[in-house]
Design a protein around this motif. Structure first.
Motif, PDB file in Angstrom:
ATOM      1  N   GLY A  41       0.777  -1.228   0.000  1.00 46.09           N
ATOM      2  CA  GLY A  41       0.000   0.000   0.000  1.00 46.09           C
ATOM      3  C   GLY A  41       0.802   1.268   0.000  1.00 46.09           C
ATOM      4  N   VAL A  42       2.125   1.151   0.026  1.00 44.97           N
ATOM      5  CA  VAL A  42       2.980   2.345   0.050  1.00 44.97           C
ATOM      6  C   VAL A  42       3.671   2.489  -1.296  1.00 44.97           C
ATOM      7  N   ARG A  43       3.611   3.681  -1.886  1.00 50.47           N
ATOM      8  CA  ARG A  43       4.227   3.897  -3.195  1.00 50.47           C
ATOM      9  C   ARG A  43       5.750   3.866  -3.095  1.00 50.47           C
ATOM     10  N   THR A  44       6.365   3.322  -4.154  1.00 49.69           N
ATOM     11  CA  THR A  44       7.828   3.282  -4.198  1.00 49.69           C
ATOM     12  C   THR A  44       8.385   4.666  -4.436  1.00 49.69           C
ATOM     13  N   SER A  45       9.688   4.816  -4.277  1.00 50.67           N
ATOM     14  CA  SER A  45      10.309   6.144  -4.352  1.00 50.67           C
ATOM     15  C   SER A  45      10.228   6.773  -5.733  1.00 50.67           C
ATOM     16  N   VAL A  46      10.137   5.951  -6.797  1.00 46.54           N
ATOM     17  CA  VAL A  46      10.077   6.486  -8.167  1.00 46.54           C
ATOM     18  C   VAL A  46       8.653   6.481  -8.703  1.00 46.54           C
ATOM     19  N   SER A  47       7.697   6.305  -7.819  1.00 49.43           N
ATOM     20  CA  SER A  47       6.304   6.219  -8.234  1.00 49.43           C
ATOM     21  C   SER A  47       5.561   7.455  -7.716  1.00 49.43           C
ATOM     22  N   PRO A  48       4.655   8.054  -8.494  1.00 48.48           N
ATOM     23  CA  PRO A  48       4.279   7.611  -9.843  1.00 48.48           C
ATOM     24  C   PRO A  48       5.167   8.234 -10.915  1.00 48.48           C
ATOM     25  N   SER A  49       5.114   7.630 -12.114  1.00 48.60           N
ATOM     26  CA  SER A  49       5.769   8.209 -13.287  1.00 48.60           C
ATOM     27  C   SER A  49       4.711   8.437 -14.355  1.00 48.60           C
ATOM     28  N   VAL A  50       5.040   9.285 -15.318  1.00 53.44           N
ATOM     29  CA  VAL A  50       4.070   9.638 -16.362  1.00 53.44           C
ATOM     30  C   VAL A  50       4.483   8.984 -17.679  1.00 53.44           C
ATOM     31  N   ALA A  51       3.524   8.364 -18.351  1.00 51.75           N
ATOM     32  CA  ALA A  51       3.772   7.720 -19.646  1.00 51.75           C
ATOM     33  C   ALA A  51       2.869   8.341 -20.708  1.00 51.75           C
ATOM     34  N   GLN A  52       3.478   8.710 -21.800  1.00 51.11           N
ATOM     35  CA  GLN A  52       2.731   9.251 -22.939  1.00 51.11           C
ATOM     36  C   GLN A  52       2.500   8.122 -23.946  1.00 51.11           C
ATOM     37  N   VAL A  53       1.245   7.787 -24.186  1.00 55.94           N
ATOM     38  CA  VAL A  53       0.893   6.722 -25.128  1.00 55.94           C
ATOM     39  C   VAL A  53       0.405   7.364 -26.419  1.00 55.94           C
ATOM     40  N   VAL A  54       1.084   7.085 -27.520  1.00 53.46           N
ATOM     41  CA  VAL A  54       0.713   7.650 -28.811  1.00 53.46           C
ATOM     42  C   VAL A  54      -0.095   6.617 -29.597  1.00 53.46           C
ATOM     43  N   PRO A  55      -0.869   7.071 -30.618  1.00 50.83           N
ATOM     44  CA  PRO A  55      -1.659   6.132 -31.414  1.00 50.83           C
ATOM     45  C   PRO A  55      -0.777   5.112 -32.127  1.00 50.83           C
ATOM     46  N   ALA A  56      -1.386   3.981 -32.467  1.00 47.63           N
ATOM     47  CA  ALA A  56      -0.688   2.960 -33.249  1.00 47.63           C
ATOM     48  C   ALA A  56      -0.657   3.388 -34.712  1.00 47.63           C
ATOM     49  N   SER A  57      -0.228   2.496 -35.579  1.00 50.87           N
ATOM     50  CA  SER A  57      -0.140   2.817 -37.011  1.00 50.87           C
ATOM     51  C   SER A  57      -1.528   3.070 -37.587  1.00 50.87           C
ATOM     52  N   PRO A  58      -1.637   3.902 -38.627  1.00 51.95           N
ATOM     53  CA  PRO A  58      -2.941   4.185 -39.235  1.00 51.95           C
ATOM     54  C   PRO A  58      -3.621   2.921 -39.746  1.00 51.95           C
ATOM     55  N   ASP A  59      -4.917   2.858 -39.538  1.00 51.08           N
ATOM     56  CA  ASP A  59      -5.728   1.745 -40.025  1.00 51.08           C
ATOM     57  C   ASP A  59      -6.799   2.328 -40.948  1.00 51.08           C
ATOM     58  N   PRO A  60      -6.679   2.138 -42.269  1.00 47.57           N
ATOM     59  CA  PRO A  60      -7.653   2.723 -43.199  1.00 47.57           C
ATOM     60  C   PRO A  60      -9.093   2.298 -42.903  1.00 47.57           C
ATOM     61  N   SER A  61      -9.294   1.088 -42.391  1.00 49.87           N
ATOM     62  CA  SER A  61     -10.654   0.610 -42.137  1.00 49.87           C
ATOM     63  C   SER A  61     -11.332   1.359 -41.001  1.00 49.87           C
ATOM     64  N   ARG A  62     -10.553   2.071 -40.165  1.00 44.89           N
ATOM     65  CA  ARG A  62     -11.121   2.861 -39.079  1.00 44.89           C
ATOM     66  C   ARG A  62     -11.051   4.357 -39.378  1.00 44.89           C
ATOM     67  N   SER A  63     -10.438   4.696 -40.506  1.00 48.13           N
ATOM     68  CA  SER A  63     -10.289   6.103 -40.892  1.00 48.13           C
ATOM     69  C   SER A  63     -11.430   6.503 -41.818  1.00 48.13           C
ATOM     70  N   THR A  64     -11.796   7.779 -41.773  1.00 50.43           N
ATOM     71  CA  THR A  64     -12.964   8.231 -42.535  1.00 50.43           C
ATOM     72  C   THR A  64     -12.741   9.604 -43.164  1.00 50.43           C
ATOM     73  N   ILE A  65     -13.600   9.883 -44.153  1.00 50.06           N
ATOM     74  CA  ILE A  65     -13.704  11.222 -44.722  1.00 50.06           C
ATOM     75  C   ILE A  65     -14.848  11.897 -43.985  1.00 50.06           C
ATOM     76  N   ALA A  66     -14.556  12.936 -43.239  1.00 48.41           N
ATOM     77  CA  ALA A  66     -15.572  13.591 -42.414  1.00 48.41           C
ATOM     78  C   ALA A  66     -16.260  14.690 -43.208  1.00 48.41           C
ATOM     79  N   LEU A  67     -17.525  14.427 -43.607  1.00 47.73           N
ATOM     80  CA  LEU A  67     -18.278  15.390 -44.403  1.00 47.73           C
ATOM     81  C   LEU A  67     -19.492  15.927 -43.669  1.00 47.73           C
TER      82      LEU A  67
END
Length: 286
Positions: A41-67
């Motif tokens: 129940g006690v946080r470690t000395s290096v906790s917490p840390s921040v992680a930046q999660v970026v999108p995965a590779s483009p997937d055309p089947s989930r991409s759209t033309i927004a009209l």
């Protein structure tokens, strides 16, 4: 593991057997996460840390033309109108991919092809903070717009863009007749006006109910004009079929035709045009 918005991510911990532990987690939504480790129940000395999660590779089947009208595969616009729409590129988890995350191999390609089967034309992408395309055409036709990444089409691509004529432009409409126009003095004068917009697209007469034939006149060699009575105007396809009173025999005359539309009165294109009116025996009178 917890997203800064409050959403927690399931993780697992395994004992490495050497006094260390390995933690693993799977994140499907991009964003900033806080990674924290606790012991009893006690946080470690290096906790917490921040992680930046970026999108995965483009997937055309989930991409759209927004009209804003994505339920339709055919979009109608008028000639000269500019259509602007966003390109929404997403990964397989439906994360939006920002322009800054693109690599050259994953850049979307946009092409437009007209119905005459000519080679597709590449359309440039604009990126001032967003990814969008502008399309405009002056030739009334059907165009196919296709957006791909790596040769694979987007989820709602291709789209059909139907470019329609704009309003009738009297100055672009003209007589459909040989030059010079030739009538017989003993017959009603009949001629046809081709209706066109300012881009020279033919306009359906049924869509131009606001257009009327205002005046018809014969101008003799001395420049004197004589009004001719218009008896009827029939609308057919993209034409106005005009029937007027018989004209007096003349040669080296001119036929002037003006139309009215939306309160504006002006001559049709090319008016006045060369005119010859022959007698019944096909002779012309000077």
């Amino acid at each position: 593991v917890e997203k800064l918005t409050g959403a927690r991510v399931r993780s697992s911990v395994s004992d490495q057997g050497d006094g260390s532990y390995a933690a693993s987690y799977l994140v499907t939504r991009s964003g900033v996460y806080e990674v924290a480790a606790t012991i009893v129940g006690v946080r470690t000395s290096v906790s917490p840390s921040v992680a930046q999660v970026v999108p995965a590779s483009p997937d055309p089947s989930r991409s759209t033309i927004a009209l804003g009208v994505q339920a339709f595969s055919t979009i109608a616009v008028t000639a000269g109108q500019t259509l602007s729409f966003d390109i929404k590129v997403r990964d397989r988890f439906a994360n939006d991919i920002m322009v800054s995350h693109f690599v050259s191999t994953a850049w979307p390609r946009v092409t437009v092809q007209s119905s005459d089967a000519s080679a597709p034309i590449s359309v440039p992408l604009h990126t001032p903070g967003r990814l969008f395309v502008e399309f405009s055409a002056t030739l009334a036709d059907e165009y196919v717009l296709d957006v791909t990444i790596g040769g694979t089409a987007f989820a709602n691509s291709p789209l059909t863009l139907r470019v329609l004529p704009t309003l009738v432009d009297i100055a672009s409409s003209s007589l459909v007749f040989p030059d010079p126009v030739i009538f017989r003095a003993d017959e009603a004068a009949t001629f046809v006006i081709q209706l066109r917009d300012r881009y020279q697209n033919a306009v359906r007469a049924a869509d131009a109910g606001f257009v009327s034939v205002a005046s018809v006149a014969v101008i003799n060699a001395d420049g004197l004009a004589s009004a001719v009575t218009v008896n009827s105007v029939q609308r057919s396809d993209t034409f106005l079929q005009v029937s007027a009173d018989a004209m007096q025999p003349c040669v080296d005359c001119k036929l002037a035709v003006s139309c009215q539309a939306n309160g504006t009165l002006r001559d049709i294109r090319g008016s006045p045009v060369p005119l010859t009116v022959r007698t019944k025996d096909r002779k012309s009178v000077v």
